[in-house]
Design a protein around this motif. Structure first.
Motif, PDB file in Angstrom:
ATOM      1  N   TYR A 168       0.773  -0.744   0.117  1.00 10.23           N
ATOM      2  CA  TYR A 168       0.192   0.415   0.141  1.00 10.23           C
ATOM      3  C   TYR A 168       0.892   1.205  -0.085  1.00 10.23           C
ATOM      4  O   TYR A 168       1.998   1.237   1.015  1.00 10.23           O
ATOM      5  N   TYR A 199      -5.722   0.657   4.174  1.00  9.92           N
ATOM      6  CA  TYR A 199      -6.339  -0.414   3.743  1.00  9.92           C
ATOM      7  C   TYR A 199      -7.685  -1.360   3.849  1.00  9.92           C
ATOM      8  O   TYR A 199      -8.055  -2.237   3.587  1.00  9.92           O
ATOM      9  N   TYR A 327      -9.120  -5.074   0.405  1.00  8.74           N
ATOM     10  CA  TYR A 327      -8.243  -4.606   1.018  1.00  8.74           C
ATOM     11  C   TYR A 327      -7.941  -3.397   0.577  1.00  8.74           C
ATOM     12  O   TYR A 327      -6.848  -2.857  -0.616  1.00  8.74           O
ATOM     13  N   THR A 328      -8.323  -2.379   0.361  1.00  8.44           N
ATOM     14  CA  THR A 328      -8.717  -0.875  -0.317  1.00  8.44           C
ATOM     15  C   THR A 328      -7.477  -0.554  -0.544  1.00  8.44           C
ATOM     16  O   THR A 328      -6.391   0.092  -0.133  1.00  8.44           O
ATOM     17  N   VAL A 330      -4.461  -1.120  -2.209  1.00  7.06           N
ATOM     18  CA  VAL A 330      -3.709  -2.163  -2.212  1.00  7.06           C
ATOM     19  C   VAL A 330      -3.117  -2.743  -3.551  1.00  7.06           C
ATOM     20  O   VAL A 330      -3.780  -2.805  -4.738  1.00  7.06           O
TER      21      VAL A 330
END
Length: 333
Positions: A168, A199, A327-328, A330
């Protein structure tokens, strides 16, 4: 019987061997087998981290630290943490998450030392870190047929993602958390744990039809309900009779944040822990004598839902799409 000088000499030699030389040899051998190599320090090559070849893992059942090839460890974690009948793309997503999470613990141990629970190793084989099963463990637990089919499936999933990690903003995504099922929405990290992680955001997890622990109902008498809460949190001093139960607030993911019981306020996760619920995603009903609690999901709800990942895979998503959903922001490489 006449004792000669030669007899005395033999006795002395025997005593020297059994009481001095033999223990010294055994201690030397023991030292050879228990001397562990220093853990490799992962190398950062540009914006990518090169994973180590071997790692040290503490095995709780045996009370020893083993040196294990890193990718073999990842295979053992996937086998220990995710059902083997899941889709290959879900297994690949689990492999990348497990590899990322374990490497972050290895890197942190290099900076601050190993955890007190296992000072000789940065990782262990149970839920304190991640559940790991060796080939020997799995053969004993699952049998030869499983090893020939499901184990090979897991190995293929891990091998196809070898060395891949989540990043990230150009750095390792250290908190690659996952759980069994979310009940429809995952959680923001700060609603469950101490800090906000960019994330670990609440996202929808719609494809959990096959998940366990859906609409799980538990019944408690008012007496048992009070007893369990007071046993876990004696300072709250909940009275022996329950007059009211009201949910005050819920998180972005739908879990109970705060709940008021009579005049005492609890966190949803506190009630979950005290009552042994599968999730803090629950509803309550009280008829004056019995408390009925219906929960959905299993686990803390942060990061990747394993059943949600499998549902996405069944609908054609690949492992990178699964990971990027849960996982926002990534990147996987």
């Amino acid at each position: 019987m006449r004792i000669t000088k030669k007899t005395i000499l033999y006795v002395v030699i025997a005593e020297l061997f059994f009481f001095i030389l033999l223990p010294a040899v055994l201690l030397g051998i023991n030292g050879i087998f228990h001397k562990l190599p220093s853990p490799e320090i992962p190398q950062i090559l540009g914006n990518k981290i090169d994973t180590p070849e071997y790692i040290n893992v503490y095995r709780h059942a045996y009370g020893v630290t083993e040196v294990i090839p890193f990718e073999d460890y990842v295979k053992g974690v996937v086998a220990g943490e995710m059902p083997s009948n899941f889709e290959p793309e879900a297994l690949k997503a689990q492999a990348v998450a497990a590899r990322t999470y374990s490497l972050s613990k290895i890197m942190r141990s290099g900076e601050g030392g190993n955890p007190p629970a296992h000072p000789d190793a940065p990782l262990c084989d149970d839920t304190h870190c991640q559940v790991y099963r060796s080939v020997y463990d799995l053969t004993s637990l699952k049998g030869e047929v499983w090893m020939n089919e499901d184990w090979q499936k897991i190995c293929n999933a891990v091998d196809s993602t070898k060395g891949q990690l989540m990043y990230y903003d150009g750095k390792l995504a250290e908190q690659a958390l996952f759980h069994s099922s979310s009940g429809g929405h995952t959680e923001n990290s700060e609603d469950v744990f101490a800090s906000a992680v960019p994330y670990l955001r609440s996202v929808e997890s719609p494809y959990e039809e096959e998940a366990t622990h859906q609409k799980e109902v538990k019944y408690f008498s008012a007496k048992d309900f009070v007893y369990l809460l007071n046993l876990k949190y004696p300072n709250r001093k909940l009275s022996s009779s329950v007059q009211s139960i009201n949910v005050i607030s819920k998180s972005a993911g739908g879990r109970v944040e705060d709940i008021k019981i009579n005049e005492s306020t609890y966190k949803g996760r506190e009630v979950r822990d005290a009552l042994g619920l599968s999730s803090a995603n629950f509803e309550t009903a009280f008829d004056g004598s019995t408390i009925t609690i219906t929960s959905n999901g299993f686990g803390h709800g942060v990061g990747m839902s394993q059943y949600g990942a499998n549902g996405m895979a069944e609908r054609g998503a690949n492992y990178k799409e699964i990971l990027e959903h849960y996982y926002t922001g990534v990147k996987i490489y």
